[in-house]
Design a protein around this motif. Structure first.
Motif, PDB file in Angstrom:
ATOM      1  N   MET A   1      12.501 -12.349 -12.239  1.00 20.74           N
ATOM      2  CA  MET A   1      12.933 -11.519 -13.366  1.00 20.74           C
ATOM      3  C   MET A   1      14.130 -10.655 -12.963  1.00 20.74           C
ATOM      4  SD  MET A   1       9.350 -10.224 -15.011  1.00 20.74           S
ATOM      5  CE  MET A   1       8.177 -11.352 -15.749  1.00 20.74           C
ATOM      6  N   LEU A   2      14.082 -10.090 -11.777  1.00 17.02           N
ATOM      7  CA  LEU A   2      15.200  -9.292 -11.289  1.00 17.02           C
ATOM      8  C   LEU A   2      16.449 -10.151 -11.101  1.00 17.02           C
ATOM      9  CD1 LEU A   2      13.336  -7.018  -8.719  1.00 17.02           C
ATOM     10  CD2 LEU A   2      14.494  -6.265 -10.805  1.00 17.02           C
TER      11      LEU A   2
ATOM     12  N   THR B   1       6.885 -12.726   2.337  1.00 26.93           N
ATOM     13  CA  THR B   1       6.604 -12.175   1.015  1.00 26.93           C
ATOM     14  C   THR B   1       6.643 -10.650   1.045  1.00 26.93           C
ATOM     15  OG1 THR B   1       5.216 -14.089   0.546  1.00 26.93           O
ATOM     16  CG2 THR B   1       4.991 -12.204  -0.913  1.00 26.93           C
ATOM     17  N   SER B   2       6.218 -10.053   2.155  1.00 26.38           N
ATOM     18  CA  SER B   2       6.285  -8.595   2.278  1.00 26.38           C
ATOM     19  C   SER B   2       7.720  -8.107   2.338  1.00 26.38           C
ATOM     20  CB  SER B   2       5.505  -8.146   3.522  1.00 26.38           C
ATOM     21  OG  SER B   2       4.125  -8.401   3.358  1.00 26.38           O
ATOM     22  N   VAL B   3       8.616  -8.915   2.890  1.00 32.34           N
ATOM     23  CA  VAL B   3      10.044  -8.580   2.834  1.00 32.34           C
ATOM     24  C   VAL B   3      10.493  -8.488   1.375  1.00 32.34           C
ATOM     25  CG1 VAL B   3      12.376  -9.327   3.444  1.00 32.34           C
ATOM     26  CG2 VAL B   3      10.508  -9.622   5.089  1.00 32.34           C
ATOM     27  N   LEU B   4      10.016  -9.418   0.549  1.00 32.54           N
ATOM     28  CA  LEU B   4      10.373  -9.391  -0.870  1.00 32.54           C
ATOM     29  C   LEU B   4       9.785  -8.165  -1.565  1.00 32.54           C
ATOM     30  CD1 LEU B   4       9.915 -13.171  -1.701  1.00 32.54           C
ATOM     31  CD2 LEU B   4      12.082 -11.906  -1.603  1.00 32.54           C
ATOM     32  N   GLN B   5       8.608  -7.733  -1.165  1.00 26.96           N
ATOM     33  CA  GLN B   5       8.028  -6.507  -1.729  1.00 26.96           C
ATOM     34  C   GLN B   5       8.977  -5.339  -1.487  1.00 26.96           C
ATOM     35  OE1 GLN B   5       3.945  -5.688  -0.552  1.00 26.96           O
ATOM     36  NE2 GLN B   5       4.175  -3.493  -0.945  1.00 26.96           N
ATOM     37  N   LEU B   6       9.496  -5.252  -0.268  1.00 21.09           N
ATOM     38  CA  LEU B   6      10.441  -4.186   0.047  1.00 21.09           C
ATOM     39  C   LEU B   6      11.732  -4.345  -0.750  1.00 21.09           C
ATOM     40  CD1 LEU B   6      10.802  -1.714   1.976  1.00 21.09           C
ATOM     41  CD2 LEU B   6      12.093  -3.264   3.461  1.00 21.09           C
TER      42      LEU B   6
ATOM     43  N   THR C   1      15.046  -1.646  -7.251  1.00 22.14           N
ATOM     44  CA  THR C   1      14.595  -0.995  -8.483  1.00 22.14           C
ATOM     45  C   THR C   1      14.401   0.509  -8.336  1.00 22.14           C
ATOM     46  OG1 THR C   1      12.237  -1.317  -8.008  1.00 22.14           O
ATOM     47  CG2 THR C   1      13.394  -3.097  -9.197  1.00 22.14           C
ATOM     48  N   ASP C   2      14.331   0.994  -7.095  1.00 22.89           N
ATOM     49  CA  ASP C   2      14.003   2.398  -6.842  1.00 22.89           C
ATOM     50  C   ASP C   2      12.668   2.782  -7.469  1.00 22.89           C
ATOM     51  OD1 ASP C   2      16.270   3.191  -5.295  1.00 22.89           O
ATOM     52  OD2 ASP C   2      17.474   3.207  -7.128  1.00 22.89           O
TER      53      ASP C   2
ATOM     54  N   ALA D   1       4.113  -1.542  -7.163  1.00 22.86           N
ATOM     55  CA  ALA D   1       3.011  -1.684  -8.116  1.00 22.86           C
ATOM     56  C   ALA D   1       3.433  -1.269  -9.518  1.00 22.86           C
ATOM     57  CB  ALA D   1       1.806  -0.876  -7.662  1.00 22.86           C
ATOM     58  N   SER D   2       4.169  -0.176  -9.646  1.00 21.42           N
ATOM     59  CA  SER D   2       4.557   0.282 -10.980  1.00 21.42           C
ATOM     60  C   SER D   2       5.593  -0.646 -11.599  1.00 21.42           C
ATOM     61  CB  SER D   2       5.081   1.719 -10.922  1.00 21.42           C
ATOM     62  OG  SER D   2       6.231   1.818 -10.109  1.00 21.42           O
ATOM     63  N   PHE D   3       6.495  -1.195 -10.789  1.00 16.72           N
ATOM     64  CA  PHE D   3       7.474  -2.135 -11.341  1.00 16.72           C
ATOM     65  C   PHE D   3       6.799  -3.391 -11.881  1.00 16.72           C
ATOM     66  CE2 PHE D   3      10.161  -5.893 -10.869  1.00 16.72           C
ATOM     67  CZ  PHE D   3      11.209  -5.543 -11.717  1.00 16.72           C
TER      68      PHE D   3
END
Length: 386
Positions: A121-122, A211-216, A222-223, A227-229
């Motif tokens: 989506m981003l 995948t954790s790299v992508l989380q970061l 997005t700043d 979880a909220s995004f």
């Protein structure tokens, strides 16, 4: 077995299960992916409690699925973005309250498919670039290792970036979980090694670390907290009202507790996974179907789809063997992903041709064959079988 040995075995299995670059059949593709995911979790799970062979007992007398050796399970089936069937069986904890359609389970590695939706989506709106080195887009951390500067988000999504750390064991429920950057660095009170790009990109290497790299990356561009995004951009538009990254509070309200292979409860009921994008999702089978329905609608180019058709097509196009961007694809086009956390197993399948999705979630460490038995034992109009 070391993570390096496990990755070598998975690579050999992938080579055996391909023919001229294509997967021979869906069952073999699923066996590969399920086995790879189970191996990743088994290697790192504390105290050696791993996935083991169990057997399903067949249909129940009332036509619903039977439990076999599992504690509890839920299954949902959707067609054309409408939930047509949901069934539940067994208990949230051994001998406790019944599982029902609102019971949350840990989705484990199916979290990666949700993460893929968020990343794509981003990309659709130009806030990140799938084929640009991720180190050029990260702010708080850089992928280390000899191949760190070549790693891209698309490689991380398809497990072809050469990054390390196959899976995560989770943390005890009463522990202070580490930060995401500490997890990536393998620093402080973490229970996994640092995430490093130490293998040449292009080969399949299942990497929850990637995948954790992508989380970061999602947080950096997005700043927003991850979880909220995801709540705002994935869960809310898709109607995933029972999906969250927040672990259930005490007392647990309609959430399943995990169980080991001997039906013994996971200490504290479940483990914590701060690696949200890789393993941290709590959800229901119906919500997983809603997520996969969103992908299927995107493939059809629906006006209200969450992804552009072009992006959805790329998401579901295999890169190496069955591995696409955050999901696996069989030779006949069925999309699937599985998940294995301490005490939980899950499976998601989606068929673009018939616009149908099936999700199974179990709160005990069932062998992949048990999932197949549950799936095949349900009397529902599935257009495909495992």
């Amino acid at each position: 077995m070391s993570p390096q040995t496990e990755n070598a075995i998975m690579s050999r299995n992938l080579a055996k299960h391909t023919l001229n670059g294509s997967i021979v059949d869906r069952r073999r593709a699923m066996q590969f992916a399920l086995g790879a995911l189970a191996a990743a979790r088994f290697v790192l799970l504390p105290s050696g409690d791993g996935v083991t062979a169990q057997t399903a007992s067949g249909d129940g007398d009332d036509g619903t699925m039977a439990t076999g050796d599992i504690v509890g399970a839920g299954i949902s089936f959707s067609r054309n973005a409408r939930i047509e069937m949901s069934q539940s069986v067994g208990h949230r904890t051994a001998g406790g309250a019944d599982v029902n359609g609102q019971t949350r389970f840990q989705a484990a590695s199916i979290s990666k498919t949700v993460n893929s939706c968020a990343v794509l989506m981003l990309a659709d709106v130009g806030r990140l670039e799938l084929d640009r080195p991720v180190n050029a887009q990260l702010r708080r951390w850089q992928v280390p290792g000899p191949f760190g500067d070549t790693v891209t988000p698309s490689m991380l999504l398809s497990h072809t970036a050469g990054t390390s750390v196959s899976g995560f064991p989770g943390y005890p429920r009463d522990s202070q979980v580490p930060t995401l950057v500490d997890i990536l660095n393998g620093a402080g009170q973490v229970n996994t090694m640092p995430v490093v790009a130490d293998q040449s990109p292009g080969q399949f290497r299942y990497s929850g670390g990637g995948t954790s790299v992508l989380q970061l990356l999602v947080e950096d561009v997005t700043d927003q907290p991850y979880a909220s995004f995801v709540q705002e951009t994935v869960f809310a538009p898709l109607g995933m009202t029972r999906s969250t990254y927040q672990a259930p509070d005490r007392p647990v309200t309609n959430a399943a507790n995990g169980h080991y292979r001997d039906r013994r409860a996971v200490e504290g009921g479940f483990r914590l996974y701060p690696e949200l994008a890789a393993a941290g999702l709590w959800t229901t089978p119906a919500d997983l179907c809603r997520m996969s329905d969103g992908i299927l609608r995107s493939l059809r180019g629906h006006a209200d789809a969450v992804l552009s058709r072009e992006t959805a097509l790329r998401m579901t196009s295999p890169v190496v063997g069955p591995s696409a961007l955050g999901i696996f694809v069989s030779d006949d086009g069925v999309l699937f992903h599985a998940g294995f956390n301490a005490g939980f197993v899950s499976l998601l399948l989606a068929d673009p041709a018939s616009m149908t999705s099936v999700a199974i979630m179990v709160n005990s460490e069932a062998d992949p064959n048990v999932l197949a038995g549950l799936f095949d034992g349900v009397r529902a109009p599935f257009p495909f079988r495992m």
